[in-house]
Design an enzyme around this catalytic site. Structure first.
Site, PDB file in Angstrom:
ATOM      1  N   THR A  94     -72.850 -65.350 -23.406  1.00  0.00           N
ATOM      2  CA  THR A  94     -71.667 -65.300 -24.277  1.00  0.00           C
ATOM      3  C   THR A  94     -71.977 -64.374 -25.445  1.00  0.00           C
ATOM      4  OG1 THR A  94     -71.137 -67.586 -23.717  1.00  0.00           O
ATOM      5  CG2 THR A  94     -70.017 -66.638 -25.628  1.00  0.00           C
ATOM      6  N   LYS A 169     -63.709 -65.551 -23.265  1.00  0.00           N
ATOM      7  CA  LYS A 169     -64.709 -66.612 -23.414  1.00  0.00           C
ATOM      8  C   LYS A 169     -64.769 -67.095 -24.870  1.00  0.00           C
ATOM      9  CE  LYS A 169     -68.329 -69.210 -23.174  1.00  0.00           C
ATOM     10  NZ  LYS A 169     -68.201 -70.596 -22.774  1.00  0.00           N
ATOM     11  N   LYS A 237     -72.753 -69.738 -33.051  1.00  0.00           N
ATOM     12  CA  LYS A 237     -72.694 -68.290 -32.774  1.00  0.00           C
ATOM     13  C   LYS A 237     -71.328 -67.932 -32.170  1.00  0.00           C
ATOM     14  CE  LYS A 237     -74.188 -67.371 -28.803  1.00  0.00           C
ATOM     15  NZ  LYS A 237     -73.732 -67.260 -27.420  1.00  0.00           N
TER      16      LYS A 237
HETATM   17  N1  NAP Z   1     -75.681 -74.318 -22.496  1.00  0.00           N
HETATM   18  C1  NAP Z   1     -74.377 -74.257 -22.239  1.00  0.00           C
HETATM   19  O1  NAP Z   1     -73.709 -75.302 -22.055  1.00  0.00           O
HETATM   20  C2  NAP Z   1     -73.671 -72.938 -22.149  1.00  0.00           C
HETATM   21  C3  NAP Z   1     -72.415 -72.908 -21.531  1.00  0.00           C
HETATM   22  C4  NAP Z   1     -71.735 -71.700 -21.407  1.00  0.00           C
HETATM   23  C5  NAP Z   1     -72.304 -70.556 -21.921  1.00  0.00           C
HETATM   24  N2  NAP Z   1     -73.518 -70.600 -22.534  1.00  0.00           N
HETATM   25  C6  NAP Z   1     -74.088 -69.341 -23.032  1.00  0.00           C
HETATM   26  O2  NAP Z   1     -75.110 -68.977 -22.134  1.00  0.00           O
HETATM   27  C7  NAP Z   1     -76.156 -68.293 -22.837  1.00  0.00           C
HETATM   28  C8  NAP Z   1     -77.480 -69.027 -22.590  1.00  0.00           C
HETATM   29  O3  NAP Z   1     -77.337 -70.350 -23.071  1.00  0.00           O
HETATM   30  P1  NAP Z   1     -78.478 -71.451 -22.867  1.00  0.00           P
HETATM   31  O4  NAP Z   1     -77.829 -72.748 -23.214  1.00  0.00           O
HETATM   32  O5  NAP Z   1     -79.129 -71.274 -21.556  1.00  0.00           O
HETATM   33  O6  NAP Z   1     -79.484 -71.038 -24.046  1.00  0.00           O
HETATM   34  P2  NAP Z   1     -81.038 -71.341 -24.227  1.00  0.00           P
HETATM   35  O7  NAP Z   1     -81.435 -72.550 -23.470  1.00  0.00           O
HETATM   36  O8  NAP Z   1     -81.286 -71.310 -25.688  1.00  0.00           O
HETATM   37  O9  NAP Z   1     -81.742 -70.073 -23.523  1.00  0.00           O
HETATM   38  C9  NAP Z   1     -81.701 -68.818 -24.138  1.00  0.00           C
HETATM   39  C10 NAP Z   1     -82.426 -67.791 -23.292  1.00  0.00           C
HETATM   40  O10 NAP Z   1     -82.396 -66.531 -23.987  1.00  0.00           O
HETATM   41  C11 NAP Z   1     -83.746 -66.055 -24.094  1.00  0.00           C
HETATM   42  N3  NAP Z   1     -83.884 -65.242 -25.304  1.00  0.00           N
HETATM   43  C12 NAP Z   1     -83.582 -65.561 -26.572  1.00  0.00           C
HETATM   44  N4  NAP Z   1     -83.830 -64.536 -27.396  1.00  0.00           N
HETATM   45  C13 NAP Z   1     -84.340 -63.538 -26.632  1.00  0.00           C
HETATM   46  C14 NAP Z   1     -84.790 -62.216 -26.899  1.00  0.00           C
HETATM   47  N5  NAP Z   1     -84.764 -61.708 -28.141  1.00  0.00           N
HETATM   48  N6  NAP Z   1     -85.222 -61.467 -25.871  1.00  0.00           N
HETATM   49  C15 NAP Z   1     -85.237 -61.963 -24.615  1.00  0.00           C
HETATM   50  N7  NAP Z   1     -84.830 -63.205 -24.282  1.00  0.00           N
HETATM   51  C16 NAP Z   1     -84.375 -63.987 -25.289  1.00  0.00           C
HETATM   52  C17 NAP Z   1     -84.598 -67.300 -24.136  1.00  0.00           C
HETATM   53  O11 NAP Z   1     -85.947 -66.969 -23.837  1.00  0.00           O
HETATM   54  P3  NAP Z   1     -87.169 -67.914 -24.315  1.00  0.00           P
HETATM   55  O12 NAP Z   1     -87.286 -68.981 -23.262  1.00  0.00           O
HETATM   56  O13 NAP Z   1     -88.331 -67.026 -24.394  1.00  0.00           O
HETATM   57  O14 NAP Z   1     -86.778 -68.492 -25.673  1.00  0.00           O
HETATM   58  C18 NAP Z   1     -83.909 -68.125 -23.047  1.00  0.00           C
HETATM   59  O15 NAP Z   1     -84.260 -67.662 -21.762  1.00  0.00           O
HETATM   60  C19 NAP Z   1     -75.724 -68.260 -24.300  1.00  0.00           C
HETATM   61  O16 NAP Z   1     -75.079 -67.047 -24.556  1.00  0.00           O
HETATM   62  C20 NAP Z   1     -74.749 -69.414 -24.399  1.00  0.00           C
HETATM   63  O17 NAP Z   1     -73.826 -69.248 -25.467  1.00  0.00           O
HETATM   64  C21 NAP Z   1     -74.233 -71.758 -22.645  1.00  0.00           C
END
Ligand code: NAP
Length: 284
Positions: A94, A169, A237
């Site tokens: 997102t 989104k 965010k």
């Molecule tokens: N969780 C939900 O319910 C949900 C639903 C819909 C959409 N989303 C969207 O999906 C995306 C991922 O969400 P998530 O919940 O999976 O988040 P998350 O658990 O916080 O995972 C974030 C990912 O991004 C990586 N990352 C962060 N900063 C980085 C950088 N500078 N360079 C490279 N990799 C980096 C992290 O790597 P590390 O492991 O090294 O930290 C991890 O793999 C977000 O945009 C979120 O808004 C989430």
């Protein structure tokens, strides 16, 4: 079909496991490389860098936290751009439309194809292949990606030009963030009025406001359980990016603005890594 996957957070891990379980060959990379180990147990191979993954796979999906992470894996050394010529890149994070367009332009300039495909739905939807995919960009790449989207989601939309999926989104999450704050207030109101908040869940569920969000988050909020399905810091965010989109389009968004303030307050008190439903704690 061989697919690369960058980003094994809450969503990326569930999505890549799902692809593996449906017979896709998946090569994974994560900034914290040790998180790849669990995926190897499910049959994935590991790429040492984003460029190595893209080199190996015709299609690569990214699922990263925010705009700066999305930019970093593409533009940094050993990033996606180095190997994208003749390949397809699908960013499901997102992010805002401007960031997505910047990535798209750079990929096209290097001879690759780009699709943005943010998702609606959380961790359990990702695990169960029940996401809603909101894609935009290269139409042929969208069609080529459909076998993977059919595994990851229950419904895919193709909206048109790059940026349109990102905007849709953000509108969806502006609604969700506002709903969560209204829901939190209702729960506290009932509780402090000496009533059973569980009854509020039942009453809401039998009326016009019955919805999946209240149904899934209500019971865990009543247990004071905030294991992150959707981390609060990411919700904030999204509210921030949605408000910026409102600003660009001269749309007043007073409800989303107040919801954003509540998420910011929650973040500043150390709740950012909990589920976004922990915003109710700001009402203590
Ligand atoms: N969780 C939900 O319910 C949900 C639903 C819909 C959409 N989303 C969207 O999906 C995306 C991922 O969400 P998530 O919940 O999976 O988040 P998350 O658990 O916080 O995972 C974030 C990912 O991004 C990586 N990352 C962060 N900063 C980085 C950088 N500078 N360079 C490279 N990799 C980096 C992290 O790597 P590390 O492991 O090294 O930290 C991890 O793999 C977000 O945009 C979120 O808004 C989430």
């Amino acid at each position: 079909m061989e697919i690369g996957f960058l980003g094994l957070g809450i969503m990326g891990k569930a999505m890549s496991i799902n692809l593996l379980h449906h017979g896709f060959k998946v090569t994974v990379w994560n900034r914290t490389l040790s998180k790849c180990d669990e995926l190897v147990e499910h049959g994935a191979t590991v790429g040492e860098t984003p460029a190595a993954v893209v080199k190996k796979c015709k299609y690569t999906i990214a699922m990263l936290s925010d705009p700066s992470a999305a930019l970093s894996v593409v533009f940094d050394k050993d990033g996606v751009l180095e190997q994208i010529n003749g390949k397809g890149y699908i960013d499901m994070s997102t992010i805002d439309a401007q960031t997505s367009i910047k990535i798209s332009d750079a990929i096209k300039a290097k001879g690759g194809d780009f699709l943005e495909a943010p998702v609606s739905g959380g961790k359990t939807h990702a695990e169960d292949g029940q996401l809603v995919i909101i894609a935009a960009g290269h139409k042929a790449l969208y069609e080529e990606a459909l076998p993977a989207f059919d595994v990851l989601g229950k419904k895919s939309f193709f909206l048109g030009a790059v940026g349109d999926g990102a905007k849709m989104k953000l509108a969806v999450n502006a609604v969700m963030g506002s709903m969560m704050n209204a829901f939190s207030e209702g729960l506290r109101l009932v509780e402090r009025s000496g009533l059973n908040p569980g009854t509020l869940l039942d009453v809401l569920d039998h009326g016009a406001m019955s919805n999946g969000l209240f149904k899934s988050k209500g019971p865990t909020m009543l247990k004071n359980s905030y294991n992150p399905g959707f981390p609060l810091k990411h919700m904030q965010k999204d509210m921030r990016l949605a408000l910026a989109l409102g600003d660009e389009n001269a749309v007043p968004m007073p409800v989303a603005a107040v919801a954003n303030e509540a998420f910011e307050k929650a973040k500043s008190t150390g709740l950012g890594d909990l589920d976004f439903s922990a915003v109710i704690k700001t009402l203590n």
